[in-house]
Design a protein around this motif. Structure first.
Motif, PDB file in Angstrom:
ATOM      1  N   HIS A 428       0.966  -1.211   0.038  1.00  0.00           N
ATOM      2  CA  HIS A 428       0.009  -0.046  -0.105  1.00  0.00           C
ATOM      3  C   HIS A 428       0.833   1.331  -0.079  1.00  0.00           C
ATOM      4  O   HIS A 428       0.379   2.293   0.370  1.00  0.00           O
ATOM      5  CB  HIS A 428      -1.009   0.000   1.106  1.00  0.00           C
ATOM      6  CG  HIS A 428      -1.662  -1.163   1.505  1.00  0.00           C
ATOM      7  ND1 HIS A 428      -2.576  -1.788   0.456  1.00  0.00           N
ATOM      8  CD2 HIS A 428      -1.749  -2.122   2.451  1.00  0.00           C
ATOM      9  CE1 HIS A 428      -2.975  -2.785   0.785  1.00  0.00           C
ATOM     10  NE2 HIS A 428      -2.697  -3.127   1.885  1.00  0.00           N
ATOM     11  N   GLY A 429       2.194   0.998  -0.452  1.00  0.00           N
ATOM     12  CA  GLY A 429       3.014   2.317  -0.727  1.00  0.00           C
ATOM     13  C   GLY A 429       3.453   2.790   0.853  1.00  0.00           C
ATOM     14  O   GLY A 429       3.795   3.978   0.904  1.00  0.00           O
ATOM     15  N   ILE A 430       3.458   2.030   1.562  1.00  0.00           N
ATOM     16  CA  ILE A 430       4.090   2.225   2.951  1.00  0.00           C
ATOM     17  C   ILE A 430       5.717   2.167   2.900  1.00  0.00           C
ATOM     18  O   ILE A 430       6.117   0.911   2.845  1.00  0.00           O
ATOM     19  CB  ILE A 430       3.315   1.330   4.229  1.00  0.00           C
ATOM     20  CG1 ILE A 430       1.904   1.308   4.247  1.00  0.00           C
ATOM     21  CG2 ILE A 430       3.956   1.823   5.429  1.00  0.00           C
ATOM     22  CD1 ILE A 430       1.252   0.500   5.077  1.00  0.00           C
ATOM     23  N   ARG A 431       6.146   3.240   3.232  1.00  0.00           N
ATOM     24  CA  ARG A 431       7.731   3.325   3.017  1.00  0.00           C
ATOM     25  C   ARG A 431       8.231   4.471   3.653  1.00  0.00           C
ATOM     26  O   ARG A 431       7.562   5.790   3.456  1.00  0.00           O
ATOM     27  CB  ARG A 431       8.060   3.216   1.603  1.00  0.00           C
ATOM     28  CG  ARG A 431       9.558   3.150   1.493  1.00  0.00           C
ATOM     29  CD  ARG A 431       9.993   3.204   0.004  1.00  0.00           C
ATOM     30  NE  ARG A 431      11.494   2.808  -0.274  1.00  0.00           N
ATOM     31  CZ  ARG A 431      11.972   1.793  -0.864  1.00  0.00           C
ATOM     32  NH1 ARG A 431      10.854   0.934  -1.576  1.00  0.00           N
ATOM     33  NH2 ARG A 431      13.177   1.509  -0.999  1.00  0.00           N
ATOM     34  N   VAL A 432       9.251   4.446   4.255  1.00  0.00           N
ATOM     35  CA  VAL A 432      10.060   5.841   4.850  1.00  0.00           C
ATOM     36  C   VAL A 432      10.455   6.648   3.558  1.00  0.00           C
ATOM     37  O   VAL A 432      11.185   6.037   2.706  1.00  0.00           O
ATOM     38  CB  VAL A 432      11.119   5.261   5.763  1.00  0.00           C
ATOM     39  CG1 VAL A 432      11.874   6.481   6.052  1.00  0.00           C
ATOM     40  CG2 VAL A 432      10.438   4.972   7.250  1.00  0.00           C
ATOM     41  N   ASP A 433      10.393   7.809   3.617  1.00  0.00           N
ATOM     42  CA  ASP A 433      11.040   8.698   2.508  1.00  0.00           C
ATOM     43  C   ASP A 433      12.175   8.896   2.755  1.00  0.00           C
ATOM     44  O   ASP A 433      12.494   9.711   3.979  1.00  0.00           O
ATOM     45  CB  ASP A 433      10.128  10.168   2.470  1.00  0.00           C
ATOM     46  CG  ASP A 433      10.575  11.158   1.644  1.00  0.00           C
ATOM     47  OD1 ASP A 433      11.535  10.968   1.301  1.00  0.00           O
ATOM     48  OD2 ASP A 433       9.665  11.704   1.149  1.00  0.00           O
ATOM     49  N   ALA A 434      13.253   8.717   2.171  1.00  0.00           N
ATOM     50  CA  ALA A 434      14.631   8.872   2.601  1.00  0.00           C
ATOM     51  C   ALA A 434      15.075  10.255   2.779  1.00  0.00           C
ATOM     52  O   ALA A 434      16.040  10.574   3.574  1.00  0.00           O
ATOM     53  CB  ALA A 434      15.380   8.165   1.519  1.00  0.00           C
ATOM     54  N   GLN A 435      14.191  11.136   2.086  1.00  0.00           N
ATOM     55  CA  GLN A 435      14.859  12.618   2.288  1.00  0.00           C
ATOM     56  C   GLN A 435      14.504  13.341   3.447  1.00  0.00           C
ATOM     57  O   GLN A 435      15.148  13.975   4.284  1.00  0.00           O
ATOM     58  CB  GLN A 435      14.062  13.337   1.233  1.00  0.00           C
ATOM     59  CG  GLN A 435      14.552  13.103  -0.223  1.00  0.00           C
ATOM     60  CD  GLN A 435      14.015  14.163  -1.239  1.00  0.00           C
ATOM     61  OE1 GLN A 435      13.144  14.687  -1.258  1.00  0.00           O
ATOM     62  NE2 GLN A 435      14.730  13.963  -2.491  1.00  0.00           N
ATOM     63  N   ASP A 436      13.258  12.977   4.174  1.00  0.00           N
ATOM     64  CA  ASP A 436      13.044  13.400   5.530  1.00  0.00           C
ATOM     65  C   ASP A 436      12.872  12.460   6.611  1.00  0.00           C
ATOM     66  O   ASP A 436      12.290  12.999   7.938  1.00  0.00           O
ATOM     67  CB  ASP A 436      11.644  14.412   5.314  1.00  0.00           C
ATOM     68  CG  ASP A 436      10.462  13.694   4.892  1.00  0.00           C
ATOM     69  OD1 ASP A 436      10.509  12.440   4.724  1.00  0.00           O
ATOM     70  OD2 ASP A 436       9.540  14.267   4.423  1.00  0.00           O
ATOM     71  N   GLY A 437      12.752  11.109   6.238  1.00  0.00           N
ATOM     72  CA  GLY A 437      12.463  10.132   7.307  1.00  0.00           C
ATOM     73  C   GLY A 437      11.229   9.968   7.750  1.00  0.00           C
ATOM     74  O   GLY A 437      11.025   9.107   8.580  1.00  0.00           O
ATOM     75  N   LEU A 438      10.209  10.681   6.882  1.00  0.00           N
ATOM     76  CA  LEU A 438       9.066  10.497   7.495  1.00  0.00           C
ATOM     77  C   LEU A 438       8.215   9.254   6.700  1.00  0.00           C
ATOM     78  O   LEU A 438       8.736   8.853   5.813  1.00  0.00           O
ATOM     79  CB  LEU A 438       7.922  11.801   6.935  1.00  0.00           C
ATOM     80  CG  LEU A 438       8.536  13.109   7.861  1.00  0.00           C
ATOM     81  CD1 LEU A 438       7.554  14.247   7.469  1.00  0.00           C
ATOM     82  CD2 LEU A 438       8.347  12.770   9.430  1.00  0.00           C
ATOM     83  N   LEU A 439       7.190   8.720   7.142  1.00  0.00           N
ATOM     84  CA  LEU A 439       6.448   7.474   6.680  1.00  0.00           C
ATOM     85  C   LEU A 439       5.481   7.780   5.476  1.00  0.00           C
ATOM     86  O   LEU A 439       4.276   8.452   6.138  1.00  0.00           O
ATOM     87  CB  LEU A 439       5.947   6.883   7.914  1.00  0.00           C
ATOM     88  CG  LEU A 439       5.726   5.179   7.578  1.00  0.00           C
ATOM     89  CD1 LEU A 439       6.849   4.250   7.099  1.00  0.00           C
ATOM     90  CD2 LEU A 439       5.066   4.625   8.699  1.00  0.00           C
ATOM     91  N   ARG A 440       5.736   7.514   4.337  1.00  0.00           N
ATOM     92  CA  ARG A 440       4.753   7.609   3.389  1.00  0.00           C
ATOM     93  C   ARG A 440       3.702   6.502   3.402  1.00  0.00           C
ATOM     94  O   ARG A 440       4.094   5.318   3.847  1.00  0.00           O
ATOM     95  CB  ARG A 440       5.342   7.854   2.159  1.00  0.00           C
ATOM     96  CG  ARG A 440       6.351   9.252   1.979  1.00  0.00           C
ATOM     97  CD  ARG A 440       6.889   9.084   0.383  1.00  0.00           C
ATOM     98  NE  ARG A 440       7.337   7.867   0.050  1.00  0.00           N
ATOM     99  CZ  ARG A 440       8.380   7.818  -0.826  1.00  0.00           C
ATOM    100  NH1 ARG A 440       8.711   9.089  -1.689  1.00  0.00           N
ATOM    101  NH2 ARG A 440       8.965   6.461  -1.366  1.00  0.00           N
ATOM    102  N   ALA A 441       2.291   6.892   3.055  1.00  0.00           N
ATOM    103  CA  ALA A 441       1.475   5.713   3.105  1.00  0.00           C
ATOM    104  C   ALA A 441       0.339   6.122   2.114  1.00  0.00           C
ATOM    105  O   ALA A 441      -0.025   7.185   1.903  1.00  0.00           O
ATOM    106  CB  ALA A 441       0.951   5.322   4.394  1.00  0.00           C
ATOM    107  N   GLY A 442      -0.200   5.021   1.263  1.00  0.00           N
ATOM    108  CA  GLY A 442      -1.598   5.241   0.620  1.00  0.00           C
ATOM    109  C   GLY A 442      -1.001   5.240  -1.013  1.00  0.00           C
ATOM    110  O   GLY A 442      -0.115   5.567  -1.420  1.00  0.00           O
ATOM    111  N   GLU A 443      -2.079   4.399  -1.543  1.00  0.00           N
ATOM    112  CA  GLU A 443      -2.070   4.344  -2.852  1.00  0.00           C
ATOM    113  C   GLU A 443      -3.311   3.828  -3.335  1.00  0.00           C
ATOM    114  O   GLU A 443      -4.125   2.891  -2.957  1.00  0.00           O
ATOM    115  CB  GLU A 443      -1.118   3.282  -3.410  1.00  0.00           C
ATOM    116  CG  GLU A 443      -1.459   1.879  -2.921  1.00  0.00           C
ATOM    117  CD  GLU A 443      -0.333   0.875  -3.193  1.00  0.00           C
ATOM    118  OE1 GLU A 443       0.906   1.341  -3.828  1.00  0.00           O
ATOM    119  OE2 GLU A 443      -0.459  -0.125  -2.949  1.00  0.00           O
TER     120      GLU A 443
END
Length: 694
Positions: A428-443
């Motif tokens: 489901h697109g859950i992955r840490v954004d390497a640029q800011d360290g925040l957790l992305r989610a959703g697709e």
């Protein structure tokens, strides 16, 4: 001849709540009994079935695959040749079969076990109910007080169907009678038994039992609360009188047990022993909660008893789980982890907490825990980004409170693997954004946060990107790994990820480019959120005013100055706070929907667009207490403590309509009960601390 005085089991301390005749007739007041396997018994306080879920529901594969066996008992009293039906069945709006409501003299909850009392022609009939643990059985215990001989006819209104459906025509049921035992055979089997107290078996003045030849008939039922939800509201059941019990002058006792047969059906216990054992168990639950919290009041007693209803055994995976809400939810991962602290740690049930954590750790798939287990027992859905993160929070809370280093050491490898999946990427697109360290989610059209309403292909509140509470939960999960590792003498593995995410969180403060001393926070009534509800897929802030900012800061890990916390609290107080919880969207927002009710389309559209939820109030209270606002915290809870006796008795509802604050959703909701208990304990301890300091 002596007039018989009804016997009673002495209730525990602070565990009795009484209702007069008018209040007891209120169909909105519902009573819940559970058996610890997902099975339950539900009715109005007076015993009227008001939903398709009313009656006896039994799980064939705990805690799911649940079927309704009985809608209500059949009860008819005969005095001096006159007859009156003690049951009451609504057959059309406002039209009742039976005199059960008119004859009510009151009702009492003893440790949330219901007792109904009726009076007619000088005869008093007291009825108590109990569900013995892990039995799939419901027992009705009758105590009759009469000057002269009277007769009570007992039977039932039987259904035999999936609990979510209704019979459009009466079911085909076969009744096989054998003395004090009757088998009702449909697609499933129901066993009905009549019981007399052992002490009265050889008494010449004991009640006499006359088995009746079963003559089932069709009974129409109308479910007013299903009608209000836009659901099918008319059903046809099979009614059948099974026994006539004639009492000598003075009266006597008799009991009726109804049991849904399952592959693991245990023998039915003696009803009076079962009631005494359950009362003793409930007294123990109260004492355990009082010891665990240090708060010895009626609220803790009531909510500790309520909490017990949600803890269930699970057959596959074998372990302990939490029913998210009665009557229609199964066990949901997110709800379970949010509720774990209140349901188990604050009730002195550490063993249940450990069992729940094991169940879900054994069910992890690609770093995610089940969003919910399917009702049919055939697997689970994994569309949740926050469930696994709440598990990390719950695990650390359990280990810290129980001091269970052995369990921490056992669980750390699984927790680290879970966090690793989030860093490298999972479903489901859950992955840490390497640029800011925040957790992305959703697709696509997948709902992943607790704001998860979906109508066909329409995800009402998708929140794709970087939702604010998910970022705080990501920080909390990384912090949990650090604390657990250090607690067992191991080196934490995610210090760099934590530092990067902590720094990245600042982007959620819309004015994050300013120095703290230069911050000019929006006014409490501004339609722009003080703390963004999230960052969209393109990085744009969502400035909707929702309770997620409060949930995020309530975890105590996100970077925030005192001024920022105060500003979030002020905005929440001005726009989101109600007497019964927090709005899911500010009423000042043009998308706000203040009506939660009617058909599912209307309900789901409003579910997270203004509807009030009690569970986020736990975070709001915790945040207030962090700022020393003890009186405001107590005031915020006052409405919900009164609500304990307004809908699902002794429990807290799932939601309330945004404008009228009418209870909605499940009348018995796990995380509502858990977070109100947690908030009440926090406030009570803060009040005690204040009093000691003078």
């Amino acid at each position: 001849m002596t007039l018989r005085v009804p016997l009673s089991v002495s209730p525990g301390p602070a565990s009795r709540h009484s209702f007069g005749p008018q209040a007891a007739r209120d169909p909105a007041l519902e009573v819940l009994l559970t058996d610890g396997l997902g099975g339950f018994a539900l009715s109005s306080l007076a015993g009227v079935p008001t939903r398709c879920y009313s009656g006896l529901v039994v799980s064939q594969w705990p805690p799911v695959q649940r079927f309704t066996h009985l809608a209500a008992p059949l009860e008819e009293l005969e005095v001096a040749g006159e007859q009156a039906a003690l049951h009451a069945l609504e057959i059309a709006p406002g039209v009742f079969e039976g005199c059960g409501l008119e004859l009510l003299s009151g009702a009492t909850l003893h440790s949330l076990l219901p007792q109904r009392e009726q009076f007619w022609r000088g005869v008093r009939v007291q009825r108590r109910q109990v569900m013995p643990r892990e039995s799939g059985a419901l027992m009705f215990l009758y105590d009759v007080a009469a000057r002269d001989s009277v007769t009570l006819t007992l039977g039932g209104f039987f259904t035999d169907r999936d609990m979510h459906t209704v019979h459009r025509q009466a079911p085909n049921l076969m009744f096989q009678a054998s003395g004090k035992r009757v088998t009702v055979q449909g697609e499933r089997e129901t066993v009905v038994c009549l019981h007399l107290p052992e002490a009265e078996q050889g008494d010449p003045n004991k009640p006499t039992v006359s088995p009746l030849t079963p003559a089932p008939f069709v009974q129409r039922l109308y479910y007013r609360l299903d009608e209000a939800r836009g659901e099918p509201s008319t059903e046809y059941a099979r009614g059948c009188a099974l026994w006539r019990v004639t009492f000598p002058p003075g009266g006597g006792r008799v009991a009726l047990s109804v049991q849904g047969v399952t592959p693991q059906t245990p023998p039915v216990p003696d009803p009076w022993e079962a009631l005494a054992a359950e009362m003793s168990r409930r007294d123990d639950l109260i004492e355990r909660a009082w010891r665990a919290t240090g708060v010895t009041d009626g609220v803790v007693a009531t909510l500790a008893l309520a909490a017990d209803a949600y803890l269930v055994k699970r057959a596959q995976p074998d372990g302990t789980s939490v029913i998210a809400g009665y009557p229609w939810f199964s066990d949901w991962g997110r709800d379970t982890m949010i509720a774990l602290t209140g349901l188990t740690l604050l009730t002195g049930r550490a063993e249940a907490a450990q069992g729940i954590l094991r169940t879900y750790l054994h069910s992890v798939r690609r770093g995610l825990i089940p969003n919910h287990f399917h009702d049919d027992g055939g697997g689970a859905g994994y569309n949740t980004v926050d469930g696994a993160l709440w598990l990390a929070v719950a695990l650390e809370r359990y280990v810290r409170r129980a001091g269970d280093a052995t369990f921490a050491r056992e669980c750390l490898p699984a927790l680290r693997e879970l966090l690793g999946w989030h860093i490298e990427g999972t479903d489901h697109g859950i992955r840490v954004d390497a640029q800011d360290g925040l957790l992305r989610a959703g697709e696509g059209q997948v709902q992943l946060t607790w704001m998860d309403a979906k109508i066909h292909d329409w995800v009402v509140t998708p929140r794709h990107g970087k939702p604010v509470e998910i970022q705080a939960l990501w920080l909390a999960a990384l912090e949990a790994e650090k604390r657990l590792s250090e607690g067992v003498g191991e080196v934490p593995l995610f210090a760099e990820e934590y530092a990067r995410a902590w720094q990245g969180f600042h982007a959620l403060w819309p004015q994050s480019t300013l120095e703290p001393t230069e911050l000019e926070q929006p006014a409490p009534h501004s339609q722009h959120a003080v703390l963004a509800d999230g960052l969209g897929p393109g990085g744009q802030p969502d400035l909707s005013v929702r309770p997620n900012a409060v949930i995020a800061l309530g975890l105590g890990v996100a970077p925030a100055t005192d001024a920022q916390v105060d500003a979030v609290l002020a905005q929440a107080e001005a726009q989101l706070l109600t007497p019964l919880g927090l709005h899911t969207l500010s009423p000042l927002d043009s998308r706000y929907l203040g009506n939660y009710g009617g058909p599912q389309l209307i309900r789901d559209a409003a579910y997270h667009q203004g509807t009030v939820w009690p569970w986020p109030l736990g975070a709001y209270v915790e945040l207030l207490l962090s700022r020393g606002e003890v009186r405001r915290a107590r005031a915020a809870l006052s409405g919900l403590l009164g609500h304990l006796w307004e809908a699902g008795l002794g429990h807290v509802s799932e939601v309330f309509s945004g404008n009228a604050l009418h209870p909605g959703g499940c009348p018995f909701q796990a995380w509502s009960v858990a977070e109100v208990l947690r908030a009440h304990v926090l406030v009570s301890l803060a009040e005690k601390d204040q009093a000691q300091k003078g």
